[in-house]
Design a protein around this motif. Sequence first.
Motif, short mmCIF file in Angstrom:
data_model
loop_
_atom_site.label_atom_id
_atom_site.label_comp_id
_atom_site.label_asym_id
_atom_site.label_seq_id
_atom_site.Cartn_x
_atom_site.Cartn_y
_atom_site.Cartn_z
N ALA A 28 53.30 14.59 -3.16
CA ALA A 28 52.81 14.16 -4.52
C ALA A 28 52.98 13.44 -5.81
O ALA A 28 52.75 12.41 -6.11
CB ALA A 28 51.66 15.10 -4.72
N GLY A 29 54.27 13.74 -6.10
CA GLY A 29 54.68 13.30 -7.61
C GLY A 29 55.92 12.71 -7.40
O GLY A 29 55.76 11.66 -8.41
N ILE A 33 53.66 26.22 -7.28
CA ILE A 33 54.66 25.56 -6.83
C ILE A 33 54.49 24.53 -7.25
O ILE A 33 55.33 23.51 -7.56
CB ILE A 33 55.29 26.00 -5.96
CG1 ILE A 33 55.40 27.67 -5.66
CG2 ILE A 33 56.54 25.68 -5.30
CD1 ILE A 33 56.51 28.57 -4.97
N ALA A 34 53.77 23.65 -6.24
CA ALA A 34 53.41 22.89 -6.52
C ALA A 34 53.05 22.27 -7.18
O ALA A 34 53.06 20.41 -8.13
CB ALA A 34 52.17 22.47 -5.27
N ALA A 58 54.41 17.85 -11.47
CA ALA A 58 54.51 17.29 -12.95
C ALA A 58 56.16 17.27 -13.51
O ALA A 58 56.24 15.93 -14.24
CB ALA A 58 54.02 18.90 -14.14
N GLU A 59 56.89 17.81 -12.97
CA GLU A 59 58.08 17.43 -13.23
C GLU A 59 58.37 16.36 -12.05
O GLU A 59 59.45 15.39 -12.94
CB GLU A 59 59.33 18.77 -12.48
CG GLU A 59 59.31 19.68 -13.10
CD GLU A 59 60.14 19.78 -15.14
OE1 GLU A 59 59.82 19.67 -16.21
OE2 GLU A 59 61.25 19.25 -15.35
N LEU A 60 58.28 15.87 -11.12
CA LEU A 60 58.18 14.23 -10.28
C LEU A 60 58.22 13.29 -10.74
O LEU A 60 58.63 12.42 -10.79
CB LEU A 60 58.89 14.85 -8.78
CG LEU A 60 59.78 15.85 -8.38
CD1 LEU A 60 59.14 15.63 -6.96
CD2 LEU A 60 60.96 14.91 -9.05
N LEU A 61 56.77 13.41 -11.56
CA LEU A 61 56.28 12.27 -11.96
C LEU A 61 57.02 12.23 -13.67
O LEU A 61 57.18 11.03 -14.00
CB LEU A 61 55.21 13.25 -12.21
CG LEU A 61 53.86 13.23 -11.64
CD1 LEU A 61 52.90 13.41 -12.02
CD2 LEU A 61 53.05 11.54 -11.33
N ARG A 62 57.66 13.28 -14.63
CA ARG A 62 58.58 12.84 -15.42
C ARG A 62 60.04 11.98 -14.59
O ARG A 62 60.53 11.07 -15.08
CB ARG A 62 58.84 13.68 -16.25
CG ARG A 62 59.49 13.72 -17.39
CD ARG A 62 59.59 14.95 -18.13
NE ARG A 62 60.53 16.11 -17.40
CZ ARG A 62 62.02 16.02 -16.92
NH1 ARG A 62 62.78 14.94 -18.15
NH2 ARG A 62 63.09 17.05 -16.66
N PRO A 76 66.39 18.30 -7.12
CA PRO A 76 67.69 19.24 -7.30
C PRO A 76 67.46 19.03 -9.03
O PRO A 76 67.79 20.34 -9.62
CB PRO A 76 68.87 18.59 -7.02
CG PRO A 76 68.49 18.28 -6.33
CD PRO A 76 67.39 17.05 -5.82
N ASN A 77 67.22 18.36 -9.93
CA ASN A 77 66.89 18.25 -11.13
C ASN A 77 64.99 18.54 -12.00
O ASN A 77 64.67 18.49 -12.67
CB ASN A 77 66.90 16.42 -11.64
CG ASN A 77 68.18 16.72 -11.73
OD1 ASN A 77 68.93 16.78 -12.78
ND2 ASN A 77 68.94 15.42 -10.57
N ALA A 78 64.30 19.12 -10.89
CA ALA A 78 62.88 19.05 -10.48
C ALA A 78 62.90 20.65 -10.53
O ALA A 78 61.62 21.52 -10.73
CB ALA A 78 62.17 18.02 -10.41
N ILE A 79 63.51 20.88 -10.01
CA ILE A 79 63.36 22.91 -9.18
C ILE A 79 62.99 23.93 -9.91
O ILE A 79 62.61 25.14 -9.76
CB ILE A 79 64.57 22.81 -8.46
CG1 ILE A 79 64.42 23.77 -7.39
CG2 ILE A 79 65.56 23.22 -8.65
CD1 ILE A 79 63.39 23.17 -6.12
N SER A 80 63.94 23.96 -11.53
CA SER A 80 64.20 24.77 -12.37
C SER A 80 62.66 25.83 -12.27
O SER A 80 62.81 26.91 -12.12
CB SER A 80 64.75 24.74 -13.37
OG SER A 80 64.10 23.73 -13.90
#
Length: 430
Positions: free
Chosen positions: A174-175, A307-308, A313-317, A344-348
Amino acid sequence: MGDSNNTDQRQDYWSYVKRQFKKNKRAVISAYIVAVMALIAITADFLANEKPIVCTYKGHTYFPIFKEYAVDLGIAKWPKDLLNINWTDTKFDFAIRPIVPYSPTTQDFFNSGFVSPFAKQSVASTRWRHWLGTEGIGRDILAGLIHGTRIAFTVGIVSMSIASLIGILLGSLAGFFGDNRIKISRASMLMGFIFLYFAWFYAFGSRSYILSDAIGKSIVSFLGQLLISIGIFIGALFVGYASGFILKIIPFFRKKTAIPVDIIVQRLIEILVSIPRLFLIIAVIAISKPGIMLVMVIIGLTSWTEIARFIRAELLRVRSLEYIEASEALGYSRTRILLKHAIPNAISPVLITVAFGIAAAILIESSLSFLGLGVPPEIITWGKLLSLARGSASQLWVAIFPGVAIFLTVTLFNLIGEGLTDALDPRQKK
């Protein structure tokens, strides 16, 4: 070069997170206690079991617990001498028994009827004493607590693994891809829907009893059966994917269509969030066959929404950052960019949700067991031990010990979640 820089930046970031997490003493102590409890869960069969760890009987040396693992996996059979043996009463030539010489299902008829830890017990020696007492039919409370630890951790970890897998997959799609960046052929879309159902049915639906029996026997048996189910699931999906190539011969099925993934995922999240989760789980369990695997799957299927949301939201950024655009300019596929650079940069934030989610899953499973739902009668859990104290205020030891175990475990995972929140979000430290 770009991959190397990204890897170095991630290592620096995780080193920073590790240092920040260590500053939170409560979270660190909680993590150590959880590690000890996890060790207890893994070695439960060697800590509380009516079978000896090693014994010599009629001139032969046996390792009954390891033998049981092999029998459960179908690679060995019990020898005739041990086939119908009474492990508690048999006099072995030599035997090393677990610390607690009882299984959670062992019934000590001489100490049945809720014997208190401080009451006089009918045992041969101190070695056979029930240190936390017994319940109505003589089962040892301490053995139930030790094996209940394994059930609680398995429920928390497996259910959140399912939730993480679904949440990361749907949130990432989605993101990162939005509503118009995924286009697949009509053949792949059709066969995907069809074979997803068959994959789930043959991998988990038809094998639910096998998986439930396996987790009741040992963690090794459960992991073996779980791997078989995952293999069946992947194999069925592969068959569906291969079948799609045949349909592409027809021009209608070869045409590609955009899938509005973001809208679909968001509406799905809104539907699930609008339904009270505990009531939804109880409703599904009420019309299904009981099984611990069913409980874990249902908790996992209803726990992925947060989680989703976080990873979307992280992947939209992340998807608009320069290194993603540079990867696209270099001609990397979107799948590679998503798996190797974006996720890997949005998993935290997912780690925080998982920590709190494990606590919630353990609490839900305990609530269901307390109500007598979901878990088969032969599997001993903390919630089931707690339910044995209902109707009598004089049997406090049956309620206190599992109650403390549930409270302690849920609190520990919440403290770890708070520690991760502080460590992963530097803005809160300012």
